[in-house]
Enzyme design. Structure first.
Site, PDB file in Angstrom:
ATOM      1  N   HIS A 128      52.377 -23.991  -6.259  1.00 54.44           N
ATOM      2  CA  HIS A 128      52.568 -24.727  -7.300  1.00 54.44           C
ATOM      3  C   HIS A 128      53.076 -23.622  -8.473  1.00 54.44           C
ATOM      4  O   HIS A 128      52.156 -22.754  -8.985  1.00 54.44           O
ATOM      5  CB  HIS A 128      51.699 -25.779  -8.078  1.00 54.44           C
ATOM      6  CG  HIS A 128      51.309 -26.737  -7.025  1.00 54.44           C
ATOM      7  ND1 HIS A 128      50.280 -27.329  -6.531  1.00 54.44           N
ATOM      8  CD2 HIS A 128      52.372 -27.593  -6.271  1.00 54.44           C
ATOM      9  CE1 HIS A 128      50.589 -28.313  -5.900  1.00 54.44           C
ATOM     10  NE2 HIS A 128      51.850 -28.429  -5.724  1.00 54.44           N
ATOM     11  N   ALA A 129      54.293 -23.696  -9.105  1.00 58.32           N
ATOM     12  CA  ALA A 129      54.990 -22.940  -9.862  1.00 58.32           C
ATOM     13  C   ALA A 129      54.069 -22.663 -11.177  1.00 58.32           C
ATOM     14  O   ALA A 129      53.985 -21.371 -11.413  1.00 58.32           O
ATOM     15  CB  ALA A 129      56.160 -23.322 -10.250  1.00 58.32           C
ATOM     16  N   ARG A 130      53.694 -23.497 -11.620  1.00 61.38           N
ATOM     17  CA  ARG A 130      53.006 -23.499 -13.136  1.00 61.38           C
ATOM     18  C   ARG A 130      51.694 -22.670 -12.836  1.00 61.38           C
ATOM     19  O   ARG A 130      50.913 -22.587 -14.269  1.00 61.38           O
ATOM     20  CB  ARG A 130      53.075 -24.557 -13.729  1.00 61.38           C
ATOM     21  CG  ARG A 130      52.290 -25.672 -13.221  1.00 61.38           C
ATOM     22  CD  ARG A 130      52.594 -26.945 -13.673  1.00 61.38           C
ATOM     23  NE  ARG A 130      51.762 -28.076 -13.063  1.00 61.38           N
ATOM     24  CZ  ARG A 130      52.066 -29.332 -13.284  1.00 61.38           C
ATOM     25  NH1 ARG A 130      53.069 -29.818 -14.245  1.00 61.38           N
ATOM     26  NH2 ARG A 130      51.653 -30.348 -12.559  1.00 61.38           N
ATOM     27  N   GLU A 131      50.969 -22.725 -11.848  1.00 61.88           N
ATOM     28  CA  GLU A 131      49.572 -22.379 -11.441  1.00 61.88           C
ATOM     29  C   GLU A 131      49.532 -20.725 -11.626  1.00 61.88           C
ATOM     30  O   GLU A 131      49.404 -20.262 -10.347  1.00 61.88           O
ATOM     31  CB  GLU A 131      48.830 -23.079 -10.796  1.00 61.88           C
ATOM     32  CG  GLU A 131      49.004 -24.545 -10.355  1.00 61.88           C
ATOM     33  CD  GLU A 131      48.889 -25.223  -9.246  1.00 61.88           C
ATOM     34  OE1 GLU A 131      48.434 -24.832  -8.456  1.00 61.88           O
ATOM     35  OE2 GLU A 131      49.007 -26.645  -9.348  1.00 61.88           O
ATOM     36  N   ARG A 134      56.408 -27.485 -11.673  1.00 61.85           N
ATOM     37  CA  ARG A 134      55.394 -27.403 -10.454  1.00 61.85           C
ATOM     38  C   ARG A 134      56.074 -27.140  -9.148  1.00 61.85           C
ATOM     39  O   ARG A 134      55.519 -26.582  -8.240  1.00 61.85           O
ATOM     40  CB  ARG A 134      54.635 -28.619 -10.339  1.00 61.85           C
ATOM     41  CG  ARG A 134      53.793 -29.261  -9.207  1.00 61.85           C
ATOM     42  CD  ARG A 134      53.229 -30.563  -9.195  1.00 61.85           C
ATOM     43  NE  ARG A 134      52.707 -31.361  -8.161  1.00 61.85           N
ATOM     44  CZ  ARG A 134      51.492 -31.005  -7.606  1.00 61.85           C
ATOM     45  NH1 ARG A 134      50.456 -30.309  -8.633  1.00 61.85           N
ATOM     46  NH2 ARG A 134      50.925 -31.608  -6.613  1.00 61.85           N
ATOM     47  N   ASN A 148      53.283 -28.719  -1.688  1.00 56.52           N
ATOM     48  CA  ASN A 148      52.152 -29.155  -0.970  1.00 56.52           C
ATOM     49  C   ASN A 148      51.802 -30.839  -0.879  1.00 56.52           C
ATOM     50  O   ASN A 148      50.906 -31.181  -0.802  1.00 56.52           O
ATOM     51  CB  ASN A 148      50.943 -28.742  -2.144  1.00 56.52           C
ATOM     52  CG  ASN A 148      49.623 -28.767  -1.167  1.00 56.52           C
ATOM     53  OD1 ASN A 148      49.560 -28.351  -0.135  1.00 56.52           O
ATOM     54  ND2 ASN A 148      48.369 -28.964  -2.131  1.00 56.52           N
ATOM     55  N   HIS A 208      45.100 -22.425  -5.764  1.00 55.44           N
ATOM     56  CA  HIS A 208      45.620 -23.380  -6.905  1.00 55.44           C
ATOM     57  C   HIS A 208      44.995 -22.921  -8.000  1.00 55.44           C
ATOM     58  O   HIS A 208      43.996 -22.508  -8.058  1.00 55.44           O
ATOM     59  CB  HIS A 208      45.792 -24.956  -6.560  1.00 55.44           C
ATOM     60  CG  HIS A 208      46.544 -25.279  -5.369  1.00 55.44           C
ATOM     61  ND1 HIS A 208      47.625 -25.932  -5.779  1.00 55.44           N
ATOM     62  CD2 HIS A 208      46.430 -25.062  -4.035  1.00 55.44           C
ATOM     63  CE1 HIS A 208      48.167 -26.326  -4.117  1.00 55.44           C
ATOM     64  NE2 HIS A 208      47.350 -25.502  -3.243  1.00 55.44           N
ATOM     65  N   TYR A 254      44.102 -26.039 -11.484  1.00 56.98           N
ATOM     66  CA  TYR A 254      42.710 -25.745 -11.918  1.00 56.98           C
ATOM     67  C   TYR A 254      42.173 -26.617 -11.727  1.00 56.98           C
ATOM     68  O   TYR A 254      42.239 -27.864 -11.299  1.00 56.98           O
ATOM     69  CB  TYR A 254      42.845 -25.546 -13.659  1.00 56.98           C
ATOM     70  CG  TYR A 254      43.396 -26.815 -14.459  1.00 56.98           C
ATOM     71  CD1 TYR A 254      42.339 -27.675 -14.816  1.00 56.98           C
ATOM     72  CD2 TYR A 254      44.797 -27.312 -14.331  1.00 56.98           C
ATOM     73  CE1 TYR A 254      42.937 -29.011 -15.460  1.00 56.98           C
ATOM     74  CE2 TYR A 254      45.190 -28.307 -15.038  1.00 56.98           C
ATOM     75  CZ  TYR A 254      44.270 -29.434 -15.511  1.00 56.98           C
ATOM     76  OH  TYR A 254      44.521 -30.294 -16.280  1.00 56.98           O
ATOM     77  N   GLU A 266      40.887 -24.408  -6.115  1.00 56.11           N
ATOM     78  CA  GLU A 266      41.444 -24.853  -7.350  1.00 56.11           C
ATOM     79  C   GLU A 266      40.659 -23.751  -8.340  1.00 56.11           C
ATOM     80  O   GLU A 266      39.719 -23.895  -8.663  1.00 56.11           O
ATOM     81  CB  GLU A 266      41.156 -26.195  -7.700  1.00 56.11           C
ATOM     82  CG  GLU A 266      41.916 -27.268  -6.981  1.00 56.11           C
ATOM     83  CD  GLU A 266      43.395 -27.630  -7.494  1.00 56.11           C
ATOM     84  OE1 GLU A 266      43.738 -26.836  -8.257  1.00 56.11           O
ATOM     85  OE2 GLU A 266      43.908 -28.367  -6.890  1.00 56.11           O
TER      86      GLU A 266
HETATM   87  O1  0X9 Z   1      47.561 -32.043  -5.563  1.00 58.78           O
HETATM   88  C1  0X9 Z   1      47.380 -30.936  -5.045  1.00 58.78           C
HETATM   89  O2  0X9 Z   1      48.447 -30.670  -4.406  1.00 58.78           O
HETATM   90  C2  0X9 Z   1      46.475 -30.128  -5.544  1.00 58.78           C
HETATM   91  N1  0X9 Z   1      46.004 -29.993  -6.825  1.00 58.78           N
HETATM   92  S1  0X9 Z   1      47.041 -29.454  -7.956  1.00 58.78           S
HETATM   93  O3  0X9 Z   1      46.410 -29.684  -9.263  1.00 58.78           O
HETATM   94  N2  0X9 Z   1      46.820 -27.722  -7.924  1.00 58.78           N
HETATM   95  O4  0X9 Z   1      48.300 -29.772  -7.729  1.00 58.78           O
HETATM   96  C3  0X9 Z   1      45.152 -30.414  -4.942  1.00 58.78           C
HETATM   97  C4  0X9 Z   1      45.444 -30.466  -3.297  1.00 58.78           C
HETATM   98  C5  0X9 Z   1      44.083 -30.675  -2.631  1.00 58.78           C
HETATM   99  N3  0X9 Z   1      43.864 -31.606  -1.637  1.00 58.78           N
HETATM  100  C6  0X9 Z   1      43.636 -33.040  -2.141  1.00 58.78           C
HETATM  101  N4  0X9 Z   1      43.251 -33.212  -3.310  1.00 58.78           N
HETATM  102  N5  0X9 Z   1      43.572 -33.873  -1.181  1.00 58.78           N
HETATM  103 ZN    ZN Z   2      48.562 -26.813  -7.093  1.00 60.23          ZN
END
Ligand code: 0X9
Ligand code: ZN
Length: 418
Positions: free
Chosen positions: A174-177, A232, A249, A302, A304, A379
């Protein structure tokens, strides 16, 4: 000189400006309030942006709201008695305060791990760090992005007899992370520097081959440096839509297109037209499947929220994997080691139940298709004070604690597989 000033102005003028934007922390207390937030999300797509998904009452949802909607949104939340607070009052002022001074940038042998680095600097770092440790490390290009950028990777292999089991880690999907690539670089150099110095590290690097990609979504990452700090997704063109990008993702093939993934090209969780439509995801996964190694660990870093998440990601409803207890045991060791460094608290558990369901995610693919038993999404810092805008002075502490966490996890694996 004149041209330079003009160029600088053009760059600033074309960047997305977050003047007066607020990050609100919203805390839905029941299913009704959650439903309301989801309706809001669907109706205001493109107008307000959700930094985290409103899918559970166990965790808050952070939303980015532009000035002209702030009064209305707050009124709506008040009317529904949904608790909220202002997490960041002016997002642009945080972005501005974090602009690095170009005179201070140190790369090459003096690479400065305490600052965020551009795409070009990160890719160059891959060459530099592997050259500096050439006895055990090599660089290679693992994939090419939609816009033609190289995605470079580090392979660490201390040799020995026979084919070793392997570990794969990636950052920057994810780009902004931004703290993700920064942390992956920090832990990589720490492992390399400690081989032959720290007996645990020596044992770990002798036991496994490592494949490490510091920055996977290179087009998106470049875009966050030049145009939109909050981007993102990837930057691919979506046919029939003015909105760009796919959520990488949500683009993995395993359980692609299920819960928690959007069919709308404008959404931040857009799954893409088909699984593996994104060359960053297709390229890295096909490399891993063809690497002729048995992968035992897959980590996608990732930010946060400070979570150490295991499968399943795609649903909270499925029976948990057979390896669940081992996932927990190893994750507990990782987060305990992590906390011992600076006292940072992490929660661990299966992703969909701990956070929210998200299909087509890296970690499920890593677990099922690649067959890596210890497959996690991590995260990193923080829990929301700065969110994606984690100040650079937290990079090193984040790196130090994450390094201890991955070492503890790797020691667990050494024990298991020796
Ligand atoms: O949504 C995502 O891809 C991840 N969170 S983020 O804020 N970095 O974008 C979490 C992915 C982890 N998997 C699940 N939450 N099921
Ligand atoms: Zn992420």
């Amino acid at each position: 000189m004149k041209t330079l000033i003009l160029l600088a102005l053009v760059a600033v003028a074309s960047a997305v400006c977050y003047d007066g934007y607020q990050a609100l922390r919203v805390e839905p207390a029941n299913e009704l309030q959650l439903d309301f937030l989801n309706t809001l999300k669907n109706e205001l797509e493109g107008k307000i942006s959700f930094w985290s998904q409103p899918r559970t009452t166990k965790r808050p949802t952070d939303i980015l709201v532009q000035p002209r909607f702030q009064d209305d949104i707050k009124e709506l939340l008040d009317a529904k008695q949904i608790k909220y607070s202002v997490m960041i009052d002016d997002v642009q002022s945080v972005i501005d305060s974090q602009a690095r001074s170009e005179d201070d940038v140190k790369i090459g042998a003096d690479f400065d791990y305490s600052m965020y680095h551009t795409y070009e600097e990160i890719q160059a770092w891959v060459f530099e760090i592997t050259a500096a440790h050439s006895a055990i490390a090599q660089q290679f290009q693992i994939a090419t992005s939609t816009e033609g950028r190289a995605i470079n990777a580090v392979k660490i292999s201390t040799g020995g007899i026979g084919t070793k089991k392997a570990v794969y880690w990636q950052g920057g999907i994810h780009a902004r992370e931004w703290v993700s690539p920064a942390t992956v670089m920090f832990i990589t150099k720490s492992l390399l520097e400690n081989y032959g110095v720290d007996s645990d590290v020596t044992e770990i690097l002798d036991a496994f081959d490592f494949y490490i990609v510091p920055s996977l979504n290179v087009d998106g990452y470049s875009y966050t440096w030049t145009r939109d700090r909050m981007w993102r997704k990837t930057r691919s063109v979506n046919s029939g839509s003015a909105c760009r990008g796919v959520d990488p993702n949500r683009n993995y093939e395993y359980e692609w297109g299920g819960e928690g993934a959007s069919t709308s090209a404008c959404s931040d969780t857009y799954r893409g037209p088909n699984a593996f439509s994104e060359p960053e995801v297709a390229g890295t996964t096909s490399f891993l499947l063809n690497a002729n190694q048995e992968f035992v660990c897959f980590i996608d870093f990732h930010s946060y929220s400070q979570l150490w998440l295991a499968p399943w990601s795609f649903t909270a409803r499925a029976i948990l994997p057979l390896d669940k207890d081992d996932h927990d045991e190893a994750a507990a060791k990782a987060v305990n080691a992590l906390a011992s460094v600076h006292g940072t608290d992490y929660i661990y558990g299966p992703s969909a139940r701990t956070l929210y369901a998200a299909s087509g995610c890296s970690e499920d693919w890593g677990y099922v298709t690649l067959g890596a038993k210890y497959s996690y999404v991590v995260e990193l810092r923080d829990t929301g004070r700065y969110g994606f805008l984690l100040p650079a002075n937290q990079i090193i502490p984040t790196g130090e604690e994450t390094y201890e966490a991955v070492k503890a996890l790797c020691k667990h694996m050494v024990e298991e597989y020796k």
